[in-house]
Design a protein around this motif. Structure first.
Motif, short mmCIF file in Angstrom:
data_model
loop_
_atom_site.label_atom_id
_atom_site.label_comp_id
_atom_site.label_asym_id
_atom_site.label_seq_id
_atom_site.Cartn_x
_atom_site.Cartn_y
_atom_site.Cartn_z
N GLU A 252 0.81 -1.23 0.00
CA GLU A 252 0.00 0.00 0.00
C GLU A 252 0.83 1.27 0.00
O GLU A 252 0.28 2.36 0.06
N ASN A 253 2.15 1.14 -0.07
CA ASN A 253 2.99 2.34 -0.07
C ASN A 253 4.06 2.26 -1.16
O ASN A 253 3.87 2.73 -2.28
N TRP A 254 5.19 1.60 -0.86
CA TRP A 254 6.33 1.67 -1.76
C TRP A 254 6.12 0.94 -3.08
O TRP A 254 6.69 1.32 -4.10
N TRP A 255 5.30 -0.08 -3.11
CA TRP A 255 5.01 -0.74 -4.38
C TRP A 255 4.10 0.09 -5.27
O TRP A 255 3.95 -0.22 -6.45
N LYS A 256 3.50 1.12 -4.71
CA LYS A 256 2.64 2.00 -5.51
C LYS A 256 3.37 3.24 -6.02
O LYS A 256 2.80 4.04 -6.76
N ARG A 257 4.60 3.42 -5.63
CA ARG A 257 5.38 4.58 -6.05
C ARG A 257 6.26 4.23 -7.25
O ARG A 257 6.60 3.06 -7.47
N PRO A 258 6.67 5.21 -8.03
CA PRO A 258 7.58 4.93 -9.15
C PRO A 258 8.86 4.27 -8.66
O PRO A 258 9.41 4.65 -7.61
N ALA A 259 9.34 3.31 -9.41
CA ALA A 259 10.54 2.58 -9.00
C ALA A 259 11.73 3.51 -8.81
O ALA A 259 12.54 3.31 -7.89
N GLU A 260 11.85 4.51 -9.67
CA GLU A 260 12.96 5.47 -9.54
C GLU A 260 12.92 6.16 -8.17
O GLU A 260 13.96 6.33 -7.52
N GLU A 261 11.72 6.54 -7.74
CA GLU A 261 11.58 7.20 -6.44
C GLU A 261 11.95 6.25 -5.31
O GLU A 261 12.63 6.65 -4.34
N VAL A 262 11.53 4.99 -5.42
CA VAL A 262 11.82 4.02 -4.37
C VAL A 262 13.32 3.81 -4.23
O VAL A 262 13.86 3.85 -3.11
N ILE A 263 14.00 3.61 -5.33
CA ILE A 263 15.43 3.35 -5.27
C ILE A 263 16.19 4.58 -4.80
O ILE A 263 17.14 4.48 -4.00
N ALA A 264 15.79 5.76 -5.26
CA ALA A 264 16.44 6.99 -4.79
C ALA A 264 16.27 7.15 -3.29
O ALA A 264 17.20 7.56 -2.58
N THR A 265 15.09 6.79 -2.78
CA THR A 265 14.85 6.88 -1.35
C THR A 265 15.68 5.84 -0.59
O THR A 265 16.21 6.12 0.49
N CYS A 266 15.82 4.64 -1.16
CA CYS A 266 16.67 3.62 -0.53
C CYS A 266 18.10 4.13 -0.36
O CYS A 266 18.71 3.95 0.71
N VAL A 267 18.61 4.80 -1.39
CA VAL A 267 19.97 5.33 -1.33
C VAL A 267 20.07 6.39 -0.23
O VAL A 267 20.99 6.38 0.60
#
Length: 274
Positions: A252-267
């Motif tokens: 309900e959160n990170w899988w619904k966001r653009p992958a680019e945003e998720v990976i940038a946030t992980c970094v």
């Protein structure tokens, strides 16, 4: 700029993209270590997945997953062993650091968790010679006790290390903070794992309060209550300096966001919170 010490478990963006696109996004953000799931590899094909990995100089911190050993009958038992041998061969094709084992829970209608744990031992023992011949290390991942019935009847780092002591040096553990952060004996068991040289992987995410789904509501690092820096210090004091592998299931959160945003946030969170 390459991000040293960070790996992305591709489950973190599994809903947004396939294997090849996930690799491209990781590379764009300077990440050269990943841990794919077998179903993600199967969709693109093992040979193509290996080509993508090797042509881009990517390291696999693990392949997910083997395990699920307990079975209700002999036919299922043999089927489970055969699948684990295939998983070992796939890990070998990638030269993965380890094959992660989610060992399985109660088979069928069983209520005998002692028997299930015995089948876990017997199952790992049965496939270990194949893993050793292939040069693949097996990493038992103890799961939080809430998964004891359906996913993993090995629920503490201590239990996992007991199995390692009985099985041999090519069997170790994956320390996933989501599953072990609560354990009052965690520091002692991580130190024990270090003395045994059995830490093969270190997975990170966060525990949200409240957690709305016991499987699919993991948090991004820094959004929950896990002492990520403290556990990292323990793991490094125990002699493991491999990459920290982000593994987030978040329907309900990170899988619904653009992958680019998720990976940038992980970094960003890896740098600030871990």
């Amino acid at each position: 700029m390459q991000v040293e010490g960070l790996s992305i478990n591709l489950a973190t963006i599994r809903e947004q993209c396939g294997f090849a696109e996930a690799v491209d996004i990781c590379l764009k953000h300077g990440i050269t270590a990943i841990a794919p799931w077998r179903d993600q590899v199967a969709k693109v094909g093992l040979d193509e997945a290996v080509r993508i990995v090797k042509s881009n100089g990517i390291k696999l911190t693990g392949l997910c997953r083997g395990g699920f050993f307990p079975a209700a009958n002999d036919a299922d038992w043999q089927k489970n062993l055969d699948d684990n041998r295939r998983a070992i061969d796939e890990a070998a094709a990638f030269s993965a650091d380890c094959l992660v084992l989610v060992v399985g829970g109660l088979p069928g209608s069983s209520k005998d968790i002692v028997a299930a744990r015995r089948m876990v031992f017997d199952g790992i023992a049965a496939v270990l010679p194949h893993a050793q011949a292939a040069g693949v290390k097996l990493a038992i991942e103890p799961l939080h006790p809430m998964y004891a019935a359906d996913r993993a009847c090995v629920n503490t780092l201590g239990q996992a290390l007991d199995l390692c002591e009985q099985l041999g040096e090519d069997v170790g553990v994956a320390v996933d903070v989501y599953h072990v952060w609560w354990d009052p004996d965690l520091a002692n068991q991580i130190a024990r794992a270090g003395r045994m040289k059995r830490i093969f992987a270190h997975h990170i995410c966060d525990w949200l309060v409240p957690t709305k789904d016991m499987l699919l509501d993991r948090g991004m690092m820094g959004d929950g209550v896990i002492d990520l820096k403290g556990i990292r210090r323990m793991v490094e004091a125990a002699g493991f300096f491999g990459a920290q592998e982000v593994e987030i299931f978040s329907a309900e959160n990170w899988w619904k966001r653009p992958a680019e945003e998720v990976i940038a946030t992980c970094v960003e969170r890896f740098r600030s919170c871990c």
